[in-house]
Design an enzyme around this catalytic site. Sequence first.
Site, PDB file in Angstrom:
ATOM      1  N   ASN A   1      67.417  80.622  40.654  1.00 39.02           N
ATOM      2  CA  ASN A   1      68.329  79.519  40.321  1.00 39.02           C
ATOM      3  C   ASN A   1      67.742  78.134  40.566  1.00 39.02           C
ATOM      4  O   ASN A   1      66.871  77.989  41.420  1.00 39.02           O
ATOM      5  CB  ASN A   1      69.615  79.665  41.148  1.00 39.02           C
TER       6      ASN A   1
ATOM      7  N   ARG B   1      81.202  89.447  35.383  1.00 39.92           N
ATOM      8  CA  ARG B   1      82.305  89.016  36.266  1.00 39.92           C
ATOM      9  C   ARG B   1      83.580  88.792  35.450  1.00 39.92           C
ATOM     10  O   ARG B   1      84.696  89.077  35.919  1.00 39.92           O
ATOM     11  CB  ARG B   1      81.910  87.724  37.004  1.00 39.92           C
TER      12      ARG B   1
ATOM     13  N   HIS C   1      74.445  78.840  33.434  1.00 42.37           N
ATOM     14  CA  HIS C   1      74.892  79.621  34.599  1.00 42.37           C
ATOM     15  C   HIS C   1      75.102  78.657  35.766  1.00 42.37           C
ATOM     16  O   HIS C   1      74.149  78.075  36.279  1.00 42.37           O
ATOM     17  CB  HIS C   1      73.816  80.659  34.956  1.00 42.37           C
TER      18      HIS C   1
HETATM   19  N1  LIG Z   1      70.819  84.094  37.957  1.00 37.14           N
HETATM   20  C1  LIG Z   1      71.756  84.709  38.653  1.00 37.14           C
HETATM   21  O1  LIG Z   1      72.781  85.127  38.106  1.00 37.14           O
HETATM   22  C2  LIG Z   1      71.524  84.904  40.129  1.00 37.14           C
HETATM   23  C3  LIG Z   1      72.330  85.753  40.892  1.00 37.14           C
HETATM   24  C4  LIG Z   1      72.008  85.944  42.237  1.00 37.14           C
HETATM   25  C5  LIG Z   1      70.943  85.265  42.821  1.00 37.14           C
HETATM   26  N2  LIG Z   1      70.223  84.413  42.039  1.00 37.14           N
HETATM   27  C6  LIG Z   1      69.084  83.678  42.576  1.00 37.14           C
HETATM   28  O2  LIG Z   1      68.034  84.593  42.817  1.00 37.14           O
HETATM   29  C7  LIG Z   1      67.174  84.039  43.823  1.00 37.14           C
HETATM   30  C8  LIG Z   1      66.938  85.065  44.901  1.00 37.14           C
HETATM   31  O3  LIG Z   1      68.153  85.328  45.580  1.00 37.14           O
HETATM   32  P1  LIG Z   1      68.095  86.079  47.002  1.00 37.14           P
HETATM   33  O4  LIG Z   1      69.499  86.279  47.450  1.00 37.14           O
HETATM   34  O5  LIG Z   1      67.187  87.256  46.926  1.00 37.14           O
HETATM   35  O6  LIG Z   1      67.410  84.934  47.867  1.00 37.14           O
HETATM   36  P2  LIG Z   1      66.585  85.077  49.247  1.00 37.14           P
HETATM   37  O7  LIG Z   1      66.462  83.702  49.807  1.00 37.14           O
HETATM   38  O8  LIG Z   1      67.213  86.136  50.088  1.00 37.14           O
HETATM   39  O9  LIG Z   1      65.160  85.649  48.805  1.00 37.14           O
HETATM   40  C9  LIG Z   1      64.241  84.872  48.090  1.00 37.14           C
HETATM   41  C10 LIG Z   1      62.872  85.406  48.418  1.00 37.14           C
HETATM   42  O10 LIG Z   1      61.897  84.625  47.705  1.00 37.14           O
HETATM   43  C11 LIG Z   1      60.741  84.577  48.536  1.00 37.14           C
HETATM   44  N3  LIG Z   1      59.884  83.474  48.100  1.00 37.14           N
HETATM   45  C12 LIG Z   1      60.135  82.150  48.175  1.00 37.14           C
HETATM   46  N4  LIG Z   1      59.099  81.450  47.695  1.00 37.14           N
HETATM   47  C13 LIG Z   1      58.163  82.352  47.300  1.00 37.14           C
HETATM   48  C14 LIG Z   1      56.886  82.248  46.714  1.00 37.14           C
HETATM   49  N5  LIG Z   1      56.337  81.050  46.417  1.00 37.14           N
HETATM   50  N6  LIG Z   1      56.184  83.383  46.456  1.00 37.14           N
HETATM   51  C15 LIG Z   1      56.713  84.599  46.751  1.00 37.14           C
HETATM   52  N7  LIG Z   1      57.943  84.749  47.299  1.00 37.14           N
HETATM   53  C16 LIG Z   1      58.660  83.645  47.560  1.00 37.14           C
HETATM   54  C17 LIG Z   1      61.289  84.388  49.934  1.00 37.14           C
HETATM   55  O11 LIG Z   1      60.342  84.735  50.927  1.00 37.14           O
HETATM   56  C18 LIG Z   1      62.500  85.305  49.905  1.00 37.14           C
HETATM   57  O12 LIG Z   1      62.198  86.595  50.410  1.00 37.14           O
HETATM   58  C19 LIG Z   1      67.888  82.766  44.293  1.00 37.14           C
HETATM   59  O13 LIG Z   1      67.353  81.647  43.614  1.00 37.14           O
HETATM   60  C20 LIG Z   1      69.327  83.003  43.886  1.00 37.14           C
HETATM   61  O14 LIG Z   1      70.078  81.822  43.728  1.00 37.14           O
HETATM   62  C21 LIG Z   1      70.483  84.236  40.727  1.00 37.14           C
END
Ligand SMILES: NC(=O)c1ccc[n+]([C@@H]2O[C@H](COP(=O)([O-])OP(=O)(O)OC[C@H]3O[C@@H](n4cnc5c(N)ncnc54)[C@H](O)[C@@H]3O)[C@@H](O)[C@H]2O)c1
Length: 232
Positions: free
Chosen positions: A104, A135, A159
Amino acid sequence: MSAQGAVDEFVFIDSDKAKVTAEALDFEDAKANLEYNANYVVNDWDALADADVVISSVGKISLQGTVKNKDRFVELQFTKHQIKGVSEKLVASGFKGILVVITNPVDVITTMYQHFTGFPKKRVIGTGTLLDTARLHRAVGQALQVHPKSVQGYNVGEHGNSQFTAWSTVKVKGQPITSYDLPLSELDEAVKTGGFTVYDGKKFTSYGIASAASRLTKAILTDSHEELPVSN
Ligand SMILES: NC(=O)c1ccc[n+]([C@@H]2O[C@H](COP(=O)([O-])OP(=O)(O)OC[C@H]3O[C@@H](n4cnc5c(N)ncnc54)[C@H](O)[C@@H]3O)[C@@H](O)[C@H]2O)c1
């Protein structure tokens, strides 16, 4: 996807080594009780050279807990810097498949990935409002006591806070949604805030987005030509 036997080779990459190693071990612990086998590789960019699909879930979801008014853009200052380096490593790996983006704010990040990787747009697809559409099907289904699969129609737009339900597309049991007596504005709001409702309770979201990303990935892998609301 692993449990369904849809894919049997996974490469997990995360800058948090302890976390990704633990995730992989958790998956290994499921092997003995799962019907299908899959192999898991950790933090090996070179292994992406012949991958069909890479899913970007880079992010920092805890940032959602730092603001009062919930907004996916709270992650942008973090994610926009991370995906630049990720893009460079992805290109260097020789990856030739399709990049599915969850990160996101997904519509913005999908466009940035297209820019940073130089891949043609058809190779970089965001999950868009696929989860929001699920949803919508859940919310309308619950209101009418029917299964979400019995609800058709789309939640569209970016989104996030400007997404909206295209009510003219929504049908239940073949009938337009307007033939049912439902509070449409309230349902639309429940769809829009659905992610934050889940986040507030468990501090992350998982099954909804994993199912959406999995459906999109399977559509790509099987070249199904399904109509899905995505970012591109
Ligand atoms: N598009 C959608 O509908 C939707 C739905 C849910 C979550 N998301 C998004 O998905 C993403 C992940 O969500 P989450 O709950 O797993 O978040 P989270 O913070 O639990 O996990 C993100 C992971 O990314 C890793 N990371 C960060 N920078 C990195 C890099 N440069 N290289 C490798 N790894 C890296 C972190 O170490 C972490 O483990 C978020 O941006 C969240 O907003 C989107």
